[in-house]
Each structure stands twice: as C-alpha cells, then as structure tokens.
Design an enzyme around this catalytic site. Structure first.
Site, short mmCIF file in Angstrom:
data_model
loop_
_atom_site.label_atom_id
_atom_site.label_comp_id
_atom_site.label_asym_id
_atom_site.label_seq_id
_atom_site.Cartn_x
_atom_site.Cartn_y
_atom_site.Cartn_z
N ASP A 37 81.49 105.00 -9.22
CA ASP A 37 81.32 104.38 -10.56
C ASP A 37 80.35 105.15 -11.40
OD1 ASP A 37 79.10 103.31 -9.62
OD2 ASP A 37 80.27 101.60 -8.62
N LYS A 59 82.74 101.15 -15.19
CA LYS A 59 82.73 100.91 -16.45
C LYS A 59 82.53 102.02 -17.46
CE LYS A 59 80.76 96.25 -15.86
NZ LYS A 59 79.84 96.45 -14.88
N MET A 173 69.63 94.79 -14.03
CA MET A 173 70.83 94.49 -14.87
C MET A 173 70.27 93.42 -15.75
SD MET A 173 73.79 93.95 -12.21
CE MET A 173 72.94 93.24 -11.01
#
Ligand code: SAH
Length: 516
Positions: A37, A59, A173
């Site tokens: 990723d 993403k 995050m």
C-alpha cells in the site's frame, strides 16, 4: 501435488528504504507476488525478481481502496495459487496495521504464514525528528494512540484518560483530527504549554517537522500547510531536537536517473551519499554487437593497431567479454596502449587488470582526441571501440591530425521496457531533477515516455533536466528541451557537483518557512 503457497507479512519501516529489515528485503527479492500500500517505500519495486506480481491495494486520491476483507481474500487467493506472497505493510504490521486480521483470515484458510516485524513509525518518526519517545528524568513511558476515531462533528473527545498520562503521547492517523485532539487533551487537564510536534513524511526526503506548544499546534500546522502522513507527539520530549548538525547537500532533493544498470548503480550511490532520494526512471540495456563482422574482424586484427580507445564502462565490458568469447584472450591486447575518456571507464578497465595510458583532463570526446593526437604519430593506428551512436567528434579530431583510425560499433543501448520505480500506484515524491547520462539515454527517454515528463514533477512544474555534458545537452535540444544543469566535468562527480550547485543556488533564492 501443487506447491503450497505461503504469505509473509513484512513490515516495510516508516518510509526510508534503508529502514527495512534484511529479512524483509531477502523475502522481497525472492517472492512471487507482493501486495503493498501507499506507506511502503517505492524503492522495493526495483529489487523484485522479474515476473514478480505487484498488487497495489492502498488508498490513492480519487480511487477507491480495497476493503480489508478484499485484501485478506486476495492474500488467500494468491497463496492458493501456490505463490510465495509478501504482504508489505508500512511500519510494523501489528501497529495499527491490521496485520492480525490478515493472519486470522490466513489461518481460517489453512495458509502457512510468517511475520517479519518492521521499524514502526510510532518510534522512528519522532526519533528522526530528534524526539526520543522516552528520556531519563523526562518521560518514563510512551503511549501510541490512534487518532482515527477521535473528534469529528465539532465535538471535543473525552481525552481525560490520555491527558492524565505523564508519558509521551504519540498519535497515529490523527492529523485530520489534530485540533480536536489538542482541545481534548487541554480540556482533560494537559497544559496548553506542553511541548508538542507534528512530523509529516518522517524519514523521507520531504520530511517536515513543526514544534509548537499544544495550545497553538493545530493553528500552526494549518499555517504551515502540513499534510499526511503525519504523527503527533505530545509531551516534554517534544522539545528535544536531537538532530545531526549540517544537512547533506542534496538532502530533500528527489532525483530521477536514466542509464544502463552499471552506470545507474554508480550514479545512485554517489547521489545517495550526498543525501538525495534517487529513483530509477528509465533503465537502458546494453546490446553487445560482439558477433558482428566488424567486431570479429577487429578482434582478429588487433595486432594491426597500436592504441585502443574506450569511452565508457559499458564499452570496456563489451570489449573484453566479447574478446574472450571470440576465441582469443587478453594476450591479444598486450601490445596495445589504452586511452579512456574518464575515471569511470578507467575504473572498469582496471577491473580487467589494465592501466590506462591516457585519460584527458576534461572528460569529453574532444579533449580525448586532442590529447591523443599529441601522443600519436603517423605510424599509429587507433581502434575506437564505442557505442553505435557515439559522437563523430573524436574521429574528426584524429582525421584532422592525419591519424589512422577504425571506429567499431561495439554495442548499442536501448530503453528497457519496464515500469519506472514508483509508477505502480504508490505515490512517489515528485522529482526535482531528471538526469541524462548519454545522448542515447535522451533518445530512449523521449521515445518511451516523453508524455510523462510533466507528471514526474508532481503538482509542481516539470523536473529540472540535468545532463552529463554538451552532447547530451544537444540531444535534449533536439527534443525541444533545455538542459537546466550541465555537469562541470563529464563524469559522475561532475554531475553530483553541478546538481549540488544548482540546489544551493535555488535554495538561496527561496524564502524559508519556519519549519525544518
Ligand atoms: N503500521 C504502521 C502504522 C500504520 S497507521 C507503523 O507501524 O508505522 C498509519 C499512520 O502511521 C499514519 O496515519 C501516520 O500517522 C503514521 N505514519 C506512518 N508512516 C509515517 C511517516 N513516514 N511519517 C509520518 N507518519 C507516518
């Protein structure tokens, strides 16, 4: 029976390529498929074996990412095909990496697996910004917290349990919720004066660090335009700045390179030593002409020459490998004197046990020719063993001086049809420079990927173009491009020096933000 597949969950570290483990690297080099990723360094793409399947599941702006179930399903499917799969995950697989869920899915399907820990960003990113997560007498513990579910809809989250901790708080995050997190901690009892920091793109060339008291952290982060990925550190240790003094001259600069593997490897090493982040954009492959009549005739008639001129490391390799395969051996060149164009070529020649008899002061075809004619007489005969597209300058200088020569095309270089590093999903840092080391490299690049040039600079303008010398610059001109940087001497050191000069000139003319 079908070969049993296997899945390795491998931690890729916080981003910088060197921070991956040796075990992880070895698995990458040998695996049949890699599932990765956006947090994984794009560098891993260049160490996969040919034919390794690359599946990007991260993403990316504007594109839907795969759900966790889909990713687990994919791992199971690949393993059931009998493949050895590396599931590469940013940082450490078990720190907010959902590695556990993937393992449960593998267990359920009786797929063998193994985990390879990684350097977690929770510790490494503050560390590389000069912040130790613990420090004797200052912080006796650190707490890694996800900020993902905090805040939203204007509500201040109940952060009392975290605010009560005396150790260092590390939020992953959490950047999108930075103002809620800060407000929640203050409402929960933390002093607004508590030292705090946000680190964006930790360990990468574009790393940025903002230090501010907790009370003003969110406002300052917005003002500085910080973005993700980012880590928030709250606690006394955030006041530390344990950073080595003096950045390297190319720190923070991303450089795309083109060239044959041996050249690219040397250039990469030289640029990385100076702190650059290097990306292989176009690999050129060497196609030896050793079985051509011309080359075979030259090998047979070596006794008819007095000097051998080699103008590239690739030329040296092709010449000697081909000589041996032609049935002769190194005794066939014992009587020859060697002229080479520069240090790189000389270094390669020395690997074969020969010392050059002449290297020009300035590493270009003209100086080589002009220097040579001073050493040569009418009785000499020169063998030029070079690339098929080599410049006409050298033979022209020799002819003018009445020296006999033979120009034998020894090899050609062609672009290798491969994806450039970082072009398979993971968003690489935009290029500041793109370096060309030969006219054939320029032709190869504009033949294969001209349309991509603008996009290499990311949202910025196109990268600045750098080249090794005048001839390469001229080739750029033929494609309507201007060489922004031309090497001060026509070799790797020259390229590195000129890039450093250009970077420092441009830095001087830019205003600085008050962040590092
Ligand atoms: N397993 C990972 C963490 C995954 S969660 C690890 O151990 O590092 C993803 C979060 O990690 C991001 O939102 C960000 O907060 C943090 N992160 C990962 N790499 C980072 C980097 N290079 N710079 C700043 N933050 C990073």
């Amino acid at each position: 029976m079908k070969h049993q597949g296997m899945v390795y969950l491998v931690g890729a570290g916080p981003g910088a390529w060197g921070l991956m483990t040796i075990k992880g690297l070895k698995l990458l080099e040998s695996c049949d498929a890699v599932v990765y990723d956006h947090l994984a360094s794009h560098h891993f793409l260049s160490c996969l074996k040919p034919g390794c399947r690359k599946v990007y599941v991260g993403k990316q702006a504007g594109r839907h990412s795969m759900s966790q179930e889909e990713i687990s399903g994919l791992l199971v499917r690949l393993a059931k095909e009998g493949l050895t799969v590396v599931r590469l995950k940013g940082g450490d697989p078990f720190v907010f990496g959902r590695g556990g869920e993937e393992i449960l899915a593998l267990e359920e399907n009786e797929i063998p697996w193994e985990i390879v820990p990684g350097v977690t960003s929770a510790v490494a990113v503050p560390e590389l910004a000069g912040i130790p997560v613990t420090h004797r007498g200052v912080s006796r513990s650190f707490h890694v917290i996800t900020g993902h579910t905090m805040g939203g809809e204007g509500a201040t989250p109940d952060m009392r349990p975290y605010a009560a901790l005396s150790g260092t708080l590390v939020f992953l995050m959490g950047f999108g919720q930075l103002s809620s997190i800060a407000a929640g901690l203050i409402a929960g009892g933390k002093s607004p004066d508590t030292p705090a920091a946000v680190i964006e793109n930790g360990s990468l060339p574009n790393q940025r660090v903002l230090r501010a008291p907790l009370g003003s952290l969110a406002g300052e982060a917005i003002r500085a335009g910080l973005g993700t990925p980012a880590i928030i550190v709250v606690g006394e240790v955030a006041a530390f700045e344990l950073c080595p003094k003096g950045a390297l001259p190319l720190s923070g600069t991303t450089i795309g390179i083109t060239g044959t593997p041996s050249f690219a490897a040397r250039l990469r090493q030289a640029l990385e030593r100076e702190g650059a982040d290097v990306r292989n954009v176009l690999e050129m492959k060497v196609i030896p002409y050793e079985s051509s009549d011309e080359v075979q005739r030259a090998y047979r008639d070596l006794e008819g020459y007095t000097w051998l001129v080699l103008t590239s490391a690739n030329g040296v390799q092709c010449f000697f490998e081909g000589l041996y395969r032609s049935g002769r051996d190194f005794r066939a060149v014992g009587h020859l004197k060697f002229a080479v164009i520069g240090k790189g070529t000389a270094g390669e020649l020395e690997k074969y046990g020969f010392r050059p008899d002449f290297i020009p002061e300035s590493y270009c075809a003209r100086s080589l020719g002009e220097g040579l004619v001073k050493l040569l007489g009418k009785e000499d005969k020169v063998l030029l063993a070079r690339a098929a597209m080599a410049s006409k300058e050298l033979p022209a200088v020799l002819s003018e001086a009445g020296i006999a020569w033979e120009d034998v095309p020894l090899y050609d270089v062609m672009p290798e049809r491969r994806e450039p590093e970082g072009e398979t999903g993971a968003l690489p840092a935009p290029l500041d420079y793109l370096v060309f080391a030969s006219a054939s490299g320029v032709r190869g690049f504009f033949g294969a990927m001209e349309s991509r040039l603008a996009s290499f600079g990311g949202t910025r303008r196109k990268p600045r173009l750098a080249c090794i010398g005048d001839i390469t610059a001229k080739a750029l001109g033929e494609h309507g491009q201007h060489a922004d940087v031309v090497a001060s001497s026509y070799d790797i050191d020259g390229i590195v020096r000129s890039l450093e000069e250009d970077v420092s000139l441009r830095n001087e003319s830019m205003t600085h933000l008050d962040i590092t």
